[in-house]
Design a protein around this motif. Structure first.
Motif, PDB file in Angstrom:
ATOM      1  N   TYR A  30      64.440  69.310  16.717  1.00  0.00           N
ATOM      2  CA  TYR A  30      64.777  70.263  17.773  1.00  0.00           C
ATOM      3  C   TYR A  30      65.603  71.420  17.234  1.00  0.00           C
ATOM      4  O   TYR A  30      65.378  72.592  17.587  1.00  0.00           O
ATOM      5  CB  TYR A  30      65.542  69.578  18.905  1.00  0.00           C
ATOM      6  N   ILE A  70      60.726  71.454  24.347  1.00  0.00           N
ATOM      7  CA  ILE A  70      60.001  72.409  23.510  1.00  0.00           C
ATOM      8  C   ILE A  70      58.623  72.644  24.126  1.00  0.00           C
ATOM      9  O   ILE A  70      58.211  71.911  25.038  1.00  0.00           O
ATOM     10  CB  ILE A  70      59.840  71.925  22.049  1.00  0.00           C
ATOM     11  N   TYR A  84      55.693  75.846  17.611  1.00  0.00           N
ATOM     12  CA  TYR A  84      56.544  75.331  18.684  1.00  0.00           C
ATOM     13  C   TYR A  84      57.770  76.201  18.896  1.00  0.00           C
ATOM     14  O   TYR A  84      58.335  76.765  17.954  1.00  0.00           O
ATOM     15  CB  TYR A  84      56.975  73.903  18.364  1.00  0.00           C
ATOM     16  N   ALA A  86      61.532  76.379  21.393  1.00  0.00           N
ATOM     17  CA  ALA A  86      62.409  75.710  22.348  1.00  0.00           C
ATOM     18  C   ALA A  86      62.059  76.226  23.736  1.00  0.00           C
ATOM     19  O   ALA A  86      61.708  77.395  23.906  1.00  0.00           O
ATOM     20  CB  ALA A  86      63.870  75.991  22.023  1.00  0.00           C
TER      21      ALA A  86
END
Length: 245
Positions: A30, A70, A84, A86
């Motif tokens: 993350y 995400i 990807y 957030a």
């Protein structure tokens, strides 16, 4: 017509990672994604930077997606790459292609709709500037897309190439009253005028070789021409005619 949320990079409140119950591996993944903000990160770069096993990275990404922390976005430059972001970021126009793209694909229907409305506004105004048409289109509420001045400039350039409008400079008199002298303006071109101009040009122009007649070298919109843009080799009628020569 309804389409397109604003391509802005406005942030929503960052989720409380502690309340999400992330594992250490998920936190690492993350953090790498979040650091890239609205530019996103390729899954292969996540694997390389995290030093985690591929299976762990894949599992962490799936968990983060399920939790809504995400999201996966399409990179128009390379659609096969899984990228990807957030959840709190909106993807950069550089990543998505901007207002003319929808789900990674050039939205031809949307572009044509904007072109049609702009052409109508120019006809209504008799003499129009980019700003006057832009204000009129936005006031109409016809589109939800956050179209900027550069988007309208691209549309006007396409209309000029399509021989729907002509680019002129204001002399401050008559129909140009109220428009600053030297300001670039646009006027609609009637079908008769287009036909007469084309016939005159064809009669006056000497026949030359195909390579010498390539239109790109003298195109006034060459700076706005991009492979996937509103003005592009794929949509240019003059370039297509040259190819068919």
């Amino acid at each position: 017509m309804s389409r397109l949320q604003s391509p802005s990079a406005l942030k929503r409140k960052r989720p409380d990672s502690n309340s999400q119950g992330m594992t250490d591996q998920e936190s690492v993944v993350y953090k790498l994604i979040h650091e890239k903000e609205n530019m996103g990160i390729w899954v292969r770069d996540i694997k390389r930077s995290s030093n985690l096993q591929d299976t762990i990275v894949n599992k962490s990404i799936k968990t983060l997606l399920d939790k809504g922390m995400i999201k996966e976005v399409i990179n128009v430059q390379n659609k096969t790459r899984k990228t990807y972001l957030a959840a709190e970021f909106e993807p950069s126009p550089e990543l998505t292609g901007g207002a003319w793209y929808d789900d990674g694909n050039l939205d031809v229907d949307f572009i044509n709709a904007v072109k049609k409305l702009c052409s109508q506004k120019i006809k209504q105004l008799k003499v129009a500037t980019v700003e006057s048409v832009m204000d009129s289109v936005k006031a109409s509420g016809a589109f939800k897309a956050d179209l900027k001045k550069n988007h309208f400039e691209e549309i006007f350039g396409a209309l000029v190439l399509d021989n729907e409008v002509m680019e002129v400079e204001s002399n401050g008199m008559g129909e140009f009253a109220g428009i600053k002298v030297g300001k670039v303006c646009y006027k609609a071109i009637g079908k008769r005028r287009v036909g007469a101009a084309a016939a005159a040009a064809a009669a006056a122009e000497p026949r030359i070789g195909a390579m010498a007649s390539i239109p790109c070298g003298v195109c006034p919109r060459i700076s706005s021409c991009t492979p996937d843009g509103v003005i592009s080799p794929g949509t240019c009628v003059y370039y297509q005619k040259w190819l068919d020569f």
